[in-house]
Structure formats: C-alpha cells, structure tokens
Design a protein around this motif. Structure first.
Motif, PDB file in Angstrom:
ATOM      1  N   PRO A 300      23.629   5.932  35.862  1.00 47.70           N
ATOM      2  CA  PRO A 300      22.961   6.949  36.674  1.00 47.70           C
ATOM      3  C   PRO A 300      23.715   8.280  36.715  1.00 47.70           C
ATOM      4  O   PRO A 300      23.097   9.349  36.681  1.00 47.70           O
ATOM      5  CB  PRO A 300      22.900   6.293  38.067  1.00 47.70           C
ATOM      6  CG  PRO A 300      22.859   4.837  37.777  1.00 47.70           C
ATOM      7  CD  PRO A 300      23.763   4.648  36.591  1.00 47.70           C
ATOM      8  N   ALA A 301      25.041   8.220  36.783  1.00 54.38           N
ATOM      9  CA  ALA A 301      25.830   9.459  36.883  1.00 54.38           C
ATOM     10  C   ALA A 301      25.956  10.186  35.551  1.00 54.38           C
ATOM     11  O   ALA A 301      26.292  11.380  35.528  1.00 54.38           O
ATOM     12  CB  ALA A 301      27.230   9.137  37.409  1.00 54.38           C
ATOM     13  N   THR A 302      25.677   9.513  34.441  1.00 49.00           N
ATOM     14  CA  THR A 302      25.899  10.122  33.126  1.00 49.00           C
ATOM     15  C   THR A 302      24.600  10.361  32.363  1.00 49.00           C
ATOM     16  O   THR A 302      24.638  10.825  31.223  1.00 49.00           O
ATOM     17  CB  THR A 302      26.818   9.226  32.266  1.00 49.00           C
ATOM     18  OG1 THR A 302      26.224   7.937  32.120  1.00 49.00           O
ATOM     19  CG2 THR A 302      28.188   9.086  32.911  1.00 49.00           C
ATOM     20  N   ARG A 303      23.476  10.060  32.964  1.00 48.29           N
ATOM     21  CA  ARG A 303      22.199  10.208  32.244  1.00 48.29           C
ATOM     22  C   ARG A 303      21.907  11.673  31.948  1.00 48.29           C
ATOM     23  O   ARG A 303      22.003  12.533  32.822  1.00 48.29           O
ATOM     24  CB  ARG A 303      21.045   9.607  33.037  1.00 48.29           C
ATOM     25  CG  ARG A 303      19.734   9.626  32.257  1.00 48.29           C
ATOM     26  CD  ARG A 303      18.617   8.892  32.956  1.00 48.29           C
ATOM     27  NE  ARG A 303      18.126   9.609  34.119  1.00 48.29           N
ATOM     28  CZ  ARG A 303      16.892   9.487  34.605  1.00 48.29           C
ATOM     29  NH1 ARG A 303      16.033   8.664  34.015  1.00 48.29           N
ATOM     30  NH2 ARG A 303      16.529  10.137  35.680  1.00 48.29           N
ATOM     31  N   ARG A 304      21.566  11.953  30.694  1.00 46.73           N
ATOM     32  CA  ARG A 304      21.172  13.290  30.272  1.00 46.73           C
ATOM     33  C   ARG A 304      19.867  13.183  29.481  1.00 46.73           C
ATOM     34  O   ARG A 304      19.755  12.365  28.568  1.00 46.73           O
ATOM     35  CB  ARG A 304      22.250  13.926  29.391  1.00 46.73           C
ATOM     36  CG  ARG A 304      23.572  14.149  30.094  1.00 46.73           C
ATOM     37  CD  ARG A 304      23.465  15.222  31.185  1.00 46.73           C
ATOM     38  NE  ARG A 304      24.764  15.426  31.845  1.00 46.73           N
ATOM     39  CZ  ARG A 304      25.174  14.760  32.918  1.00 46.73           C
ATOM     40  NH1 ARG A 304      24.370  13.835  33.449  1.00 46.73           N
ATOM     41  NH2 ARG A 304      26.341  15.005  33.466  1.00 46.73           N
ATOM     42  N   LEU A 305      18.887  14.022  29.850  1.00 48.21           N
ATOM     43  CA  LEU A 305      17.615  14.053  29.145  1.00 48.21           C
ATOM     44  C   LEU A 305      17.745  15.032  27.988  1.00 48.21           C
ATOM     45  O   LEU A 305      17.929  16.229  28.190  1.00 48.21           O
ATOM     46  CB  LEU A 305      16.492  14.467  30.092  1.00 48.21           C
ATOM     47  CG  LEU A 305      16.354  13.617  31.366  1.00 48.21           C
ATOM     48  CD1 LEU A 305      15.197  14.112  32.225  1.00 48.21           C
ATOM     49  CD2 LEU A 305      16.160  12.150  31.011  1.00 48.21           C
ATOM     50  N   GLU A 306      17.663  14.526  26.778  1.00 51.85           N
ATOM     51  CA  GLU A 306      17.888  15.329  25.584  1.00 51.85           C
ATOM     52  C   GLU A 306      16.562  15.812  25.013  1.00 51.85           C
ATOM     53  O   GLU A 306      15.493  15.240  25.284  1.00 51.85           O
ATOM     54  CB  GLU A 306      18.630  14.493  24.528  1.00 51.85           C
ATOM     55  CG  GLU A 306      19.899  13.817  25.017  1.00 51.85           C
ATOM     56  CD  GLU A 306      21.031  14.796  25.259  1.00 51.85           C
ATOM     57  OE1 GLU A 306      20.859  16.004  24.978  1.00 51.85           O
ATOM     58  OE2 GLU A 306      22.100  14.351  25.725  1.00 51.85           O
ATOM     59  N   PRO A 307      16.600  16.870  24.191  1.00 58.70           N
ATOM     60  CA  PRO A 307      15.377  17.340  23.526  1.00 58.70           C
ATOM     61  C   PRO A 307      14.771  16.234  22.658  1.00 58.70           C
ATOM     62  O   PRO A 307      15.485  15.395  22.111  1.00 58.70           O
ATOM     63  CB  PRO A 307      15.882  18.502  22.648  1.00 58.70           C
ATOM     64  CG  PRO A 307      17.156  18.943  23.289  1.00 58.70           C
ATOM     65  CD  PRO A 307      17.766  17.702  23.865  1.00 58.70           C
ATOM     66  N   GLY A 308      13.454  16.244  22.566  1.00 55.77           N
ATOM     67  CA  GLY A 308      12.788  15.273  21.717  1.00 55.77           C
ATOM     68  C   GLY A 308      12.554  13.933  22.368  1.00 55.77           C
ATOM     69  O   GLY A 308      12.154  12.970  21.717  1.00 55.77           O
ATOM     70  N   GLY A 309      12.842  13.815  23.664  1.00 61.84           N
ATOM     71  CA  GLY A 309      12.573  12.578  24.393  1.00 61.84           C
ATOM     72  C   GLY A 309      13.716  11.593  24.430  1.00 61.84           C
ATOM     73  O   GLY A 309      13.579  10.508  24.988  1.00 61.84           O
ATOM     74  N   ALA A 310      14.849  11.966  23.826  1.00 59.86           N
ATOM     75  CA  ALA A 310      15.999  11.056  23.854  1.00 59.86           C
ATOM     76  C   ALA A 310      16.694  11.109  25.214  1.00 59.86           C
ATOM     77  O   ALA A 310      16.598  12.094  25.950  1.00 59.86           O
ATOM     78  CB  ALA A 310      16.981  11.421  22.755  1.00 59.86           C
ATOM     79  N   VAL A 311      17.397  10.040  25.548  1.00 59.10           N
ATOM     80  CA  VAL A 311      18.186   9.966  26.775  1.00 59.10           C
ATOM     81  C   VAL A 311      19.585   9.494  26.396  1.00 59.10           C
ATOM     82  O   VAL A 311      19.739   8.547  25.626  1.00 59.10           O
ATOM     83  CB  VAL A 311      17.562   8.987  27.796  1.00 59.10           C
ATOM     84  CG1 VAL A 311      18.406   8.919  29.063  1.00 59.10           C
ATOM     85  CG2 VAL A 311      16.139   9.398  28.129  1.00 59.10           C
ATOM     86  N   SER A 312      20.605  10.169  26.911  1.00 61.90           N
ATOM     87  CA  SER A 312      21.983   9.769  26.593  1.00 61.90           C
ATOM     88  C   SER A 312      22.726   9.378  27.867  1.00 61.90           C
ATOM     89  O   SER A 312      22.363   9.811  28.965  1.00 61.90           O
ATOM     90  CB  SER A 312      22.727  10.906  25.886  1.00 61.90           C
ATOM     91  OG  SER A 312      22.903  12.008  26.766  1.00 61.90           O
ATOM     92  N   PHE A 313      23.735   8.540  27.687  1.00 62.69           N
ATOM     93  CA  PHE A 313      24.588   8.088  28.793  1.00 62.69           C
ATOM     94  C   PHE A 313      26.053   8.153  28.344  1.00 62.69           C
ATOM     95  O   PHE A 313      26.779   7.183  28.414  1.00 62.69           O
ATOM     96  CB  PHE A 313      24.248   6.649  29.192  1.00 62.69           C
ATOM     97  CG  PHE A 313      22.826   6.437  29.612  1.00 62.69           C
ATOM     98  CD1 PHE A 313      22.421   6.719  30.906  1.00 62.69           C
ATOM     99  CD2 PHE A 313      21.884   5.958  28.709  1.00 62.69           C
ATOM    100  CE1 PHE A 313      21.102   6.507  31.305  1.00 62.69           C
ATOM    101  CE2 PHE A 313      20.576   5.744  29.082  1.00 62.69           C
ATOM    102  CZ  PHE A 313      20.171   6.024  30.386  1.00 62.69           C
ATOM    103  N   HIS A 314      26.467   9.318  27.856  1.00 63.84           N
ATOM    104  CA  HIS A 314      27.802   9.446  27.290  1.00 63.84           C
ATOM    105  C   HIS A 314      28.889   9.109  28.312  1.00 63.84           C
ATOM    106  O   HIS A 314      28.861   9.591  29.444  1.00 63.84           O
ATOM    107  CB  HIS A 314      28.021  10.868  26.752  1.00 63.84           C
ATOM    108  CG  HIS A 314      27.122  11.201  25.596  1.00 63.84           C
ATOM    109  ND1 HIS A 314      26.994  10.393  24.497  1.00 63.84           N
ATOM    110  CD2 HIS A 314      26.285  12.252  25.389  1.00 63.84           C
ATOM    111  CE1 HIS A 314      26.128  10.928  23.649  1.00 63.84           C
ATOM    112  NE2 HIS A 314      25.681  12.063  24.169  1.00 63.84           N
TER     113      HIS A 314
END
Length: 477
Positions: A300-314
């Motif tokens: 939850p603290a690292t979720r990033r909504l990326e272009p193109g519909g991707a989601v990252s949790f770096h």
C-alpha cells in the motif's frame, strides 16, 4: 460429529482413566465438587483427541492444593491469583480452577477475580456455549446450561450470555471467536457476529501480550484464513493488525493488479501446505505463517500507478520488513521472531530474479548466506508466493526453484555452504598484515568473505596472497 451416546461413552472412558479417576476420588473424599470442563468435553462430541485436562471445582486454591499435594508427582501455583492450580497426576498435566464469577469494570485490561460457588454459574460466564460444557465427577453427569451440545451439532459459535455482556466482560473473546471459527470450522452466530463488529473498539482495552497470544493461536490453527477474514470483516483487525485490512487496495478501471489481500491469504494457505508437506520444520511454524500473512504489507505504501495501466510496488519488500518489525514489536513478540519474520519479508522477492537468467554460483552462495538460518523458511515462503492461475508460468517458477534448491544442495555438499566463512580468521588476518585489533580487521574479513562467496574455496595460501594484494592497494601497509 459424534452422537450424544458416543460422546458420553468417550467421556466415560476418559473418566475411568487413572488420572481423572484418582482426582475424582480425592476431591469427593474431601467433600468437594469436581468437573471436567471445556475443551475435553467439547472434543469428545467432535471426535477429536484430548490433549489437555481442565477441571473446575468449588474448592478454593488452598483447598485444591490440600487435595492435590498427596496424589501429585508435582504441583505449581503460578495461576493461584486467578484460582488455578497445576499438577502432574499419574503422568499427566492437569489444571484445576475454582469456580469463577469474574467481573470487569469496563476499563481495566484485567478482570477482578471473584470466586463462585456454582458450576452452572461458572459455565454461563464462559466464552462460548460449545466450551461451556462440563462432566460432573465421579457421577459422569453432563452439565450443559446453555445449549452447547445443540450448537456443536449445528456448528455454531454463540456466547452463553448476551454477546454484548460477554464481550464487554472480556473483549478478547471476540478474537477467540475468530480462532475457534478456524480451529473448529464453525460459523459465528448472527447476533454474536454483529456484536463483534459493534464492540470492535473494545479490543483496545486488552493488553498487547494477550492480543499477541490469541493472534498466534489463530495463526497456528490448521486453516486460519476463516478467522482472519472474521477479524477483518468485523473491524477488529483494523485495531490489532491494521496492515492486513490495508491490503484491500482500490483497483480502478485503468490500472489492474491482483487483489493483494486475497493473494496474501492464499500465500498463507499455501505456506501451511508446504510447511506440512516438506516436513522439515516443526509444524505449526508461527514464523512462516506470520511472514506469509505479512509479506506484502509494504505494497500500500509503495503502490505507483504507471502509464499504460501498469502498477508498481518498488521496494515493498524493504518497506514491508520495516512495517512488520514495528507492528510485531507493538504486539510484544520476542526479538527472535521479529528478526526472522522481517528477514523473510525482506528476502521474499530475491528468487524472482533467478528466472531472468542463470545465477552464478556466487549468487547462489549469497542467497544462502543472506538467508542464514531462515533458508528453509525462505524456501517455503518463496514457493507459496506463486499464486498465478497461469499454469505454464506457475510450472516455470516451480521448476526454477527446484533447480535452485538442487544447486544449493550440491554447493552445500561440496563447500559446506551453510558455514561459509573466509579461509582466514581474524587472528590470521592480523598475523598476515602485522596489525592490531581494530576496524580494519573487519574490513579485511569482509573482503575475504566476498572473495569466498564469489569464487568458492581458494585455499589459505591463495587467501593470504589476495589479502596482501588488497592491503597493498589500500596503501596502509
């Protein structure tokens, strides 16, 4: 579920056992009542094995001691303030408790201990009707003032008194409902469930230690998923383990990722299956189960909504390890458990680079070195973390981990991998370089350890040459 007749037959057999018979005879001779109570009676109806023998009596703790001392191989009174005396009788450990009539003042974390005089009154103050059963001894008479047998047949958890009163007396009973739902596979009765939701804030009155113990018992059941769902759905988890309901991340129409909450519950299920099937750990293993449940709490603290519909949790592994340490400390878990769980969460993603390209022997050695004594648990957590429905992908990851474990086993056999150390110890380093103890010895040791991990065993002579070259390159000689 056994029939009433079958259950009474089992209870009669238990009453005739040397331990129970000896206690029943001794208490009757002293003029006291005695009853087998709670779990042993419940489990006789469920056809489950009996491990603990719990008794209740109208005798005070002093009276219990007077009766028990002459017939026990050992006895202890650590629970005396709460009316409980422990003893070992005929080779079995038993607990005998004076009838209770406890009262809470609504704010204290502990009850005011009040002893009672009636078995029936003691039973109706217990947590659930299925636990409010007793067998009078030596008469072999079943006592069920709250309809516990009917609830056992129906597979229902219900409080003997009004749930608002019962949970108000001891809010921890709400967490026990979740535990027994998992342990017995029972449903929580509608009114009892509603009271859990309404009184969820009352759990704040319970000490962290008691919450920790109850959570641990829940996780160590055969199938804790049902109980965890109950804690989340009633709002109790939001107060005792808020990182779990926080995993219910919103998913919008443009960015899609798997449901992290459901994924975590599935990882927990699968970790338990691996824990049992591999048989290399003592089961149940609380560390494995905590790590499985908490492994993604950094998302939850690292979720990033990326272009193109991707989601990252770096870096959710690093963030999650820190959050787990903080939460487990607040719940008063011991340092060894906290350290192990945090380490597993920190390392749980490491393997997934293995499928991108063949690891060198050096990478395999570092994987083992970093896991340390948590390697078997890391094997379980990593395998359990594969929840994809894509069979081809799941097989690929499974085969890759099989290969990694085979390489670890081979290197371990060749190099004593579990005890990887430089070929020179601190004393040899100081003798080779002609230096005294100090920080530079640690730096030299780390350099030689990296050589060992990268290249495998090179021998002490080669290690000395490498050390001297490193020392000369530093310009400190």
């Amino acid at each position: 579920m056994q029939s009433v007749a079958q259950a009474l037959d089992r209870l009669s057999g238990l009453a005739a056992s040397p331990t129970v018979a000896k206690l029943a005879e001794a208490f009757a001779a002293a003029g006291y009542e005695l009853a087998l109570v709670g779990g042993p009676v419940r489990d006789a109806f469920l056809g489950r094995g009996t491990n603990d023998l719990d008794f209740t009596t109208d005798a005070t703790p002093d009276g219990i001691l007077e009766v028990v001392k002459p017939i026990a191989e050992a006895h202890w009174d650590i629970g005396r303030d709460f009316g409980t005396i422990g003893a070992k009788v005929h080779g079995h450990t038993v607990e005998i408790t004076t009838y209770r009539a406890d009262a809470y003042d609504g704010t204290s974390r502990k009850p005011e201990v009040v002893f009672g005089t009636s078995l029936e009154d003691d039973l109706v103050r217990r947590d659930f009707t299925v636990n409010a059963l007793a067998l009078r001894l030596p008469q072999i008479a079943l006592v069920d003032p709250s309809g516990g047998v009917e609830d056992l047949i129906a597979g229902v958890l219900r409080t003997p008194s009004e749930p608002e009163v019962s949970f108000g007396d001891d809010p921890l009973r709400m967490m026990r409902a979740a535990r027994f739902a998992s342990q017995l596979g029972f449903e929580v009765e509608e009114g009892t469930l509603a009271a859990m939701s309404a009184l969820a804030p009352e759990i704040d009155r319970i000490s962290a230690e008691r919450v920790r113990d109850e959570l641990s018992k829940l996780l160590c059941t055969d199938a804790p998923r049902r109980g965890i769902r109950l804690l989340v759905d009633t709002g109790i988890a939001a107060r005792v383990l808020p990182e779990i309901p926080a995993l219910k991340l919103e998913i919008d129409e443009h960015h899609h990722h798997k449901d992290v909450y459901e994924h975590s519950l599935t990882v927990l299920d699968q970790a338990i299956d691996y824990e049992v099937s591999r048989g290399r750990l003592e089961s149940p293993d609380l560390v494995v189960r905590l790590a499985a449940l908490l492994h993604d709490i950094g998302k939850p603290a690292t979720r990033r909504l990326e272009p193109g519909g991707a989601v990252s949790f770096h870096h959710h592994d690093i963030v999650g390890a820190k959050l787990a340490k903080k939460r487990l400390r607040e719940l008063r878990f011991d340092n060894d458990t906290i350290k192990a769980v945090a380490r597993l969460i920190e390392l749980h993603l490491r393997f997934f680079g293995y499928t991108d390209g063949a690891w060198s022997d050096s990478a395999v050695r570092r994987y083992v070195r970093d896991a340390g004594d948590q390697l078997e648990r890391l094997h379980i957590l990593t395998r359990a973390d594969v929840t994809t429905r894509n069979r081809r992908k799941a097989d690929r990851l499974g085969f890759a981990y099989d290969d990694l474990e085979e390489r670890i086993a081979r290197l371990a056999e060749e190099e004593e991998l579990a005890a990887v150390r430089p070929e020179l110890d601190g004393q040899q380093i100081m003798a080779t370089l002609g230096i005294r103890p100090g920080p530079v010895v640690g730096e030299a040791y780390k350099y030689l350890l990296d050589v060992r991990l990268d290249e495998g065993p090179i021998g002490t002579d080669a290690a000395r040459e490498r050390l001297l070259a490193w020392w000369a390159a530093r310009g400190d000689a």
